[in-house]
Design an enzyme around this catalytic site. Sequence first.
Site, PDB file in Angstrom:
ATOM      1  N   ARG A 210       0.848  -1.191   0.000  1.00  0.00           N
ATOM      2  CA  ARG A 210       0.000   0.000   0.000  1.00  0.00           C
ATOM      3  C   ARG A 210       0.885   1.243   0.000  1.00  0.00           C
ATOM      4  NH1 ARG A 210      -1.705   1.261   4.771  1.00  0.00           N
ATOM      5  NH2 ARG A 210      -2.867  -0.646   5.159  1.00  0.00           N
TER       6      ARG A 210
ATOM      7  N   TYR B  29     -13.845  19.441 -14.628  1.00  0.00           N
ATOM      8  CA  TYR B  29     -14.225  18.040 -14.811  1.00  0.00           C
ATOM      9  C   TYR B  29     -15.366  17.731 -13.829  1.00  0.00           C
ATOM     10  CZ  TYR B  29     -13.933  12.980 -14.452  1.00  0.00           C
ATOM     11  OH  TYR B  29     -14.237  11.655 -14.428  1.00  0.00           O
TER      12      TYR B  29
ATOM     13  N   ASP C 151      -4.671  20.771 -12.354  1.00  0.00           N
ATOM     14  CA  ASP C 151      -5.070  19.543 -13.034  1.00  0.00           C
ATOM     15  C   ASP C 151      -4.577  19.658 -14.481  1.00  0.00           C
ATOM     16  OD1 ASP C 151      -6.377  17.548 -14.472  1.00  0.00           O
ATOM     17  OD2 ASP C 151      -8.269  17.730 -13.371  1.00  0.00           O
TER      18      ASP C 151
ATOM     19  N   LYS D 242      -5.790   9.039 -18.736  1.00  0.00           N
ATOM     20  CA  LYS D 242      -5.997   9.670 -20.045  1.00  0.00           C
ATOM     21  C   LYS D 242      -4.717   9.604 -20.891  1.00  0.00           C
ATOM     22  CE  LYS D 242      -9.900  10.401 -17.980  1.00  0.00           C
ATOM     23  NZ  LYS D 242     -10.207  11.621 -17.239  1.00  0.00           N
TER      24      LYS D 242
HETATM   25  C1  LIG Z   1     -10.799  11.964 -15.992  1.00  0.00           C
HETATM   26  C2  LIG Z   1     -10.429  13.232 -15.325  1.00  0.00           C
HETATM   27  C3  LIG Z   1     -10.269  13.299 -13.943  1.00  0.00           C
HETATM   28  C4  LIG Z   1     -10.531  12.108 -13.034  1.00  0.00           C
HETATM   29  O1  LIG Z   1      -9.622  11.084 -13.239  1.00  0.00           O
HETATM   30  P1  LIG Z   1      -9.981   9.514 -13.043  1.00  0.00           P
HETATM   31  O2  LIG Z   1      -8.717   8.840 -13.432  1.00  0.00           O
HETATM   32  O3  LIG Z   1     -11.125   9.228 -13.957  1.00  0.00           O
HETATM   33  O4  LIG Z   1     -10.350   9.330 -11.622  1.00  0.00           O
HETATM   34  C5  LIG Z   1      -9.889  14.503 -13.396  1.00  0.00           C
HETATM   35  N1  LIG Z   1      -9.682  15.592 -14.160  1.00  0.00           N
HETATM   36  C6  LIG Z   1      -9.824  15.568 -15.498  1.00  0.00           C
HETATM   37  C7  LIG Z   1      -9.585  16.802 -16.296  1.00  0.00           C
HETATM   38  C8  LIG Z   1     -10.217  14.387 -16.130  1.00  0.00           C
HETATM   39  O5  LIG Z   1     -10.379  14.362 -17.455  1.00  0.00           O
END
Ligand SMILES: *Cc1c(COP(=O)(O)O)cnc(C)c1O
Length: 379
Positions: A46, A98, A170, A195
């Site tokens: 973990r 998001y 982000d 992504k």
């Molecule tokens: C998909 C996404 C998230 C969340 O990420 P997960 O891996 O799906 O938990 C946060 N911010 C943006 C801009 C995203 O596209």
Amino acid sequence: MKFGTKAIHAGQEPDPSTGAIMTPIYQTSTYWQKSPGDNKGFEYSRGTNPTRQVLESCLAALENAKHGLAFSSGMGATDAVMKLLSPGDEVITGDDLYGGSYRIFTKIFSNYGIKFHFINMTDAENVTKYINPNTKLIWIETPTNPTMQIVDIEAISKIAKAKNILLSVDNTFASPYLQNPIDLGADIVMHSVTKYLAGHSDVIMGALMLNDDQLYKRLWFIYNACGATPGPMDSFLVLRGLKTLHLRMRAHCENGRMIAEFLRNHPKVEKIYWPGFSDHPNHSIAKKQMRDFGGMVSITLKDADLKETYRVASSFKVFSLAESLGGVESLINHPVSMTHGSIPKEERDKVGVTDNLLRLSVGVEDIDDLLDDLKQALS
Ligand SMILES: *Cc1c(COP(=O)(O)O)cnc(C)c1O
């Protein structure tokens, strides 16, 4: 080391026991101790796992950061940042986020006494109006999802630094290939690794990258104590995906540009959101802080109600109708019913997330096939 070399090599050495070039998948939960506390730096997966540790070094290198922490999802990473806060603290963030970020802020952390201000951040000065002694964190997303607004990271980082407020960005949409928020003054970079970084639509993962040692210690404590850490198999898949990040991003940008230019003059398209156009309202900031404009393009359909938008969204043959983005395959998304369903309609309408909006994640297929698909779907 330059970007492509780091994507392939950072943090990675041939395996000392066998010479294996690829980092082994250390599929183990625990580690042998010769006597209590006498171990090789690993106790329980973990907290630390060798495959994950190599990945974290590579992720940190790609954002020009000292430390990297991998989480079991992007939301897990966001959750850890929010747990740095205490009741009474305030956060300033964007009004076009998001959907999952909006949801965790309003539905989870609001209940723990944290106050959020959702504001237009494209004018950096607007942020100063919401700062008070309780402001502890500014959370930027740029380009924004799905309307591709651009927020000036450097300008906001100056405001945050002057007031001793933590700045987290982000960076999912841009990827580290296009933009490095830490170089622009951010304290923390957050990624949905799911992504572009993983890049093949086969892993859910998140990450935080940062420089400050004290902050790293606090975040590592949360990461280990709360436990949203990814397993070795997923860590391996992301290490593998990262090796082509620079190649994929070049192709995403090239295809994204061709598609944006094609859609701009299409009679069925009402509005197009892509920061590479010189008349995009934040184009100059995009040019300043990004190396290229990426593969995300959003459009609204002319004279289309929800039913017509659904019809168009369902008529693609190469693009797949699906949530998510950043994979090698092209995806189309209807934000109102999919990624942004958890945002109330009045809030969505304010920022242009309307019923006739479609978001394209342009993949790296042959451009002629993508253009043909758009032509037939919009006919
Ligand atoms: C998909 C996404 C998230 C969340 O990420 P997960 O891996 O799906 O938990 C946060 N911010 C943006 C801009 C995203 O596209």
